[in-house]
Design an enzyme around this catalytic site. Structure first.
Site, PDB file in Angstrom:
ATOM      1  N   TYR A   1      36.137  41.000  46.787  1.00  0.00           N
ATOM      2  CA  TYR A   1      36.518  40.464  45.447  1.00  0.00           C
ATOM      3  C   TYR A   1      35.280  40.856  44.482  1.00  0.00           C
ATOM      4  CZ  TYR A   1      35.987  37.722  41.508  1.00  0.00           C
ATOM      5  OH  TYR A   1      35.657  37.323  40.097  1.00  0.00           O
TER       6      TYR A   1
ATOM      7  N   GLU B   1      29.096  37.286  39.088  1.00  0.00           N
ATOM      8  CA  GLU B   1      30.060  36.994  39.839  1.00  0.00           C
ATOM      9  C   GLU B   1      29.745  36.419  40.908  1.00  0.00           C
ATOM     10  OE1 GLU B   1      33.170  37.649  39.600  1.00  0.00           O
ATOM     11  OE2 GLU B   1      33.225  38.847  37.741  1.00  0.00           O
TER      12      GLU B   1
ATOM     13  N   ASP C   1      40.340  37.013  43.646  1.00  0.00           N
ATOM     14  CA  ASP C   1      39.857  35.901  43.895  1.00  0.00           C
ATOM     15  C   ASP C   1      40.848  34.781  44.062  1.00  0.00           C
ATOM     16  OD1 ASP C   1      40.525  35.263  41.336  1.00  0.00           O
ATOM     17  OD2 ASP C   1      38.512  34.377  40.692  1.00  0.00           O
TER      18      ASP C   1
END
Length: 360
Positions: A129, A46, A147
């Site tokens: 996020y 991520e 996102d």
């Protein structure tokens, strides 16, 4: 006035969620971080995916995990080695924040990422996020992960014509996303929404006719899907003309650690803005403590940052000795190849390597 939530005659939140999941289950990109529930691996992916395309991340992700297979390995890595592993991904502050967070995880959580949304948000480099993505995918916590891809899907589905980016609109989108998260498959839904934005509901030329929820998508039905989301106009990128100074002495070239915020902490070649005159460039080097003679131009390079464009002319200089320079190092071609230098100076490094290897 934007209407949020379900309208009469439109798909319920539960049906929307199930339709998206069914579409995702029917086929999606086979990405390595989707084959694991390991919180560490999901976290690394991520962070790498921020501002970077998935196709680019794959090879970096696999090499990075081979070198740093767990939180403790990352926490104890020499920073210079870590930044070299990150070279080419850009946004090096991500790598530094990763290591800071890893050190906190080792000290406070025994080397295991916390299975708690609030605790995840408190770690360096992890925002709403990323915390939501880790919580939902790794731990099965029903948390939304919003996102840019997810924001675009929801803005089009609800025909949100307000300009996104304001705190009020972001809060509404976050609440809408949270209401859609299924308790039984939050991680799959997070991946499905991101996949939808990346491959179906794309910024340009969305594949609306193939979309599993097009019949209830207000943006599609109104004919405005491609116009959404509406974003503030970007500021024009500032152009900086810079001279990059390659100073050679005794089979080595001078590099310096950059102190400014942009690329701060990374090694670069000495540079100076808005100057091209050889005598003035020699004077710049003198102020660094290096007496060098101008040896001519080597070429031009251009690098685009988010808000700034560097137009760089590269010049060669010859010094008699490798004088001590605060924050500087004189390195061989072999050392230059192993040090973490930003992509912005890739062309300059190539010129430096060629001259060093030619023995000039």
């Amino acid at each position: 006035m934007v209407k949020w939530g379900v309208m009469e005659g439109f798909m319920s939140e539960e049906n929307f969620t199930r339709s998206i999941l069914a579409w995702y289950d029917g086929g999606h990109r086979d990405l390595p971080w989707r084959r694991t529930k390991d919180p560490y691996r999901i976290w690394i992916s991520e962070i790498m995916l921020q501002q970077t395309r998935a196709e680019t991340v794959v090879s970096y992700y696999e090499r990075f995990l081979a070198r740093y297979p767990d939180v403790r390995a990352l926490a104890s890595a020499p920073q210079e080695e870590l930044l070299k592993s990150w070279e080419g991904l850009g946004y090096y502050s991500r790598a530094r924040s990763l290591q800071k967070a890893a050190q906190v995880i080792v000290e406070r959580y025994g080397g295991e990422l916390p299975a708690d949304l609030t605790a995840l948000r408190a770690l360096p480099g992890i925002g709403d996020y990323t915390a939501g993505a880790i919580a939902s995918i790794a731990f099965g916590i029903p948390a939304a992960a919003v996102d840019g891809n997810v924001e675009r899907v929801l803005c089009r589905y609800d025909a949100v014509t307000e300009e996104v980016g304001t705190p009020a609109v972001r809060r509404k989108i976050a609440a809408r996303a949270q209401a859609l998260v299924p308790a039984d498959r939050p991680g799959a839904f997070a991946n499905a929404m991101m996949e939808m934005g990346a491959t179906m509901c794309t910024p340009r030329s969305p594949k609306c006719l193939l979309c599993p929820v097009r019949e209830s998508c207000r943006g599609f039905l109104s004919g405005i899907a491609q116009e959404l989301p509406r974003k503030p106009k970007k500021k024009a990128q500032r152009v900086e003309n810079r001279a990059v100074l390659l100073v050679f002495a005794g089979g080595r070239v001078l590099i310096v650690r950059r102190e400014e915020k942009l690329l701060g902490g990374l090694y670069v070649f000495p540079d100076v803005p808005e100057e091209r005159d050889p005598s003035a460039l020699c004077a710049v080097l003198e102020r660094l403590g290096v007496e060098a003679a101008y040896d001519g131009p080597l070429g031009h390079a251009r690098h685009v940052f988010t808000h700034i464009v560097w137009e760089m002319d590269i010049f060669a200089f010859e010094a008699q000795t490798c004088a001590d320079v605060p924050g500087g190092r004189w390195v061989t071609a072999q050392e230059l190849a192993t040090l973490p230098l930003p992509t912005a100076v890739k062309a300059a490094r190539t010129h430096a390597m060629e001259r060093l290897r030619a023995g000039r």
